[in-house]
Design a protein around this motif. Structure first.
Motif, PDB file in Angstrom:
ATOM      1  N   TYR A   1     -11.669  -2.775   2.889  1.00 54.68           N
ATOM      2  CA  TYR A   1     -10.641  -3.487   2.149  1.00 54.68           C
ATOM      3  C   TYR A   1      -9.488  -3.828   3.080  1.00 54.68           C
ATOM      4  O   TYR A   1      -9.226  -3.127   4.055  1.00 54.68           O
TER       5      TYR A   1
ATOM      6  N   GLN B   1      -5.241  -4.748   3.024  1.00 56.02           N
ATOM      7  CA  GLN B   1      -4.033  -4.673   2.223  1.00 56.02           C
ATOM      8  C   GLN B   1      -2.881  -5.270   3.013  1.00 56.02           C
ATOM      9  O   GLN B   1      -2.482  -4.733   4.036  1.00 56.02           O
TER      10      GLN B   1
ATOM     11  N   GLY C   1       2.936  -4.793   0.782  1.00 55.37           N
ATOM     12  CA  GLY C   1       3.449  -5.000  -0.568  1.00 55.37           C
ATOM     13  C   GLY C   1       2.460  -5.575  -1.547  1.00 55.37           C
ATOM     14  O   GLY C   1       2.839  -5.968  -2.654  1.00 55.37           O
ATOM     15  N   ARG C   2       1.199  -5.638  -1.161  1.00 51.77           N
ATOM     16  CA  ARG C   2       0.201  -6.232  -2.053  1.00 51.77           C
ATOM     17  C   ARG C   2      -0.892  -5.224  -2.398  1.00 51.77           C
ATOM     18  O   ARG C   2      -0.956  -4.134  -1.857  1.00 51.77           O
ATOM     19  N   GLY C   3      -1.752  -5.641  -3.317  1.00 47.73           N
ATOM     20  CA  GLY C   3      -2.918  -4.822  -3.641  1.00 47.73           C
ATOM     21  C   GLY C   3      -4.002  -4.975  -2.597  1.00 47.73           C
ATOM     22  O   GLY C   3      -3.855  -5.706  -1.621  1.00 47.73           O
ATOM     23  N   LEU C   4      -5.086  -4.267  -2.783  1.00 50.67           N
ATOM     24  CA  LEU C   4      -6.192  -4.307  -1.841  1.00 50.67           C
ATOM     25  C   LEU C   4      -7.140  -5.453  -2.158  1.00 50.67           C
ATOM     26  O   LEU C   4      -7.392  -5.758  -3.325  1.00 50.67           O
TER      27      LEU C   4
ATOM     28  N   HIS D   1     -11.016  -6.791  -1.423  1.00 42.83           N
ATOM     29  CA  HIS D   1     -12.345  -6.386  -0.952  1.00 42.83           C
ATOM     30  C   HIS D   1     -12.827  -7.346   0.120  1.00 42.83           C
ATOM     31  O   HIS D   1     -12.780  -8.569  -0.051  1.00 42.83           O
TER      32      HIS D   1
END
Lengths: 112, 115
Positions: A35, A37, A40-43, A45
């Motif tokens: 993953y 990232q 400041g963000r989500g992961l 895929h």
């Protein structure tokens, strides 16, 4: 506890260079996933490699898996500034039915 | 296709206060996960739902954390009372089903600071 251990913890390269990071884990797995990232963000895929696969490609990404050594590597070729992010490996252990265990990540900085 | 939504994005509270986070998964995704990501670490699974039932909450500190997924869609995670060590990013993720080979889609997270 975290199953995966990434190496190195941090990596600084210039645009156009390749970036390689490694992941080691402890128990048998169904699959291993990588993953990304951004700060400041989500992961997001990137790629999944099954336990019976040895190598997989997706665009500029190449992932290898060596189940005998319980290790995986992620190669990003011809890196770009936009590749600056933290990269995590996540294992799906055999007895966990999809409950991922993440490593601490490799922080990659790509300078123009 | 809309992604996983989370709110709020940021929250600052004092220790011993309560806080709640909300997650709306991707439509049709049966499985929902809550992760805690402490600065400099990878995400750690707190709880996994399959529809509105709990599959795994073994790493959820149940003396202060609670989560629910009523009607099998949205979910809330609550901390009561908060401690300093709860400062982290709380990530929600969803997948079509539980089980191996199912890609998890993550929301942007809620950054919690406990003072």
């Amino acid at each position: 506890s975290q199953q995966g251990e990434e190496d190195p913890q941090a990596l600084s390269i210039q645009e156009g260079e390749n970036a390689t990071m490694n992941c080691s884990y402890k128990t048998s797995i169904n699959n291993l996933q990588w993953y990304r990232q951004n700060s400041g963000r989500g992961l997001v895929h990137l790629i999944l490699i099954r336990s019976n696969e040895r190598e997989k490609h997706s665009g500029r990404l190449r992932v290898t898996l060596d189940t005998s050594k319980k290790s995986s590597s992620l190669l990003i070729t011809a890196s770009r500034a936009a590749d600056t992010a933290s990269y995590f490996c996540a294992t799906d252990p055999l007895d966990s039915w999809g409950k991922l265990q993440f490593g601490a990540g490799t922080q990659v900085v790509v300078t123009p | 296709e809309a992604g996983v939504a989370q709110s709020p994005r940021y929250k600052i509270i004092e220790k011993r206060q309560s806080v709640a986070f909300w997650c709306n998964p991707i439509s049709g995704h049966a499985t929902l996960y809550w992760y805690q990501q402490i600065l400099g670490q990878g995400p750690k699974l707190l709880i996994q739902f399959q529809n509105n039932g709990v599959v795994d909450d073994s790493q959820l500190p149940k003396d202060r954390f609670s989560a629910e997924r009523l009607k099998g869609v949205d979910s809330t995670l609550k901390i009561q009372p908060a401690k300093l060590e709860d400062s982290a990013v709380y990530l929600c993720a969803s997948s079509l089903q539980a089980g191996a080979m199912n890609e998890q889609f993550f929301g942007p997270g809620t950054r919690l600071t406990v003072l």
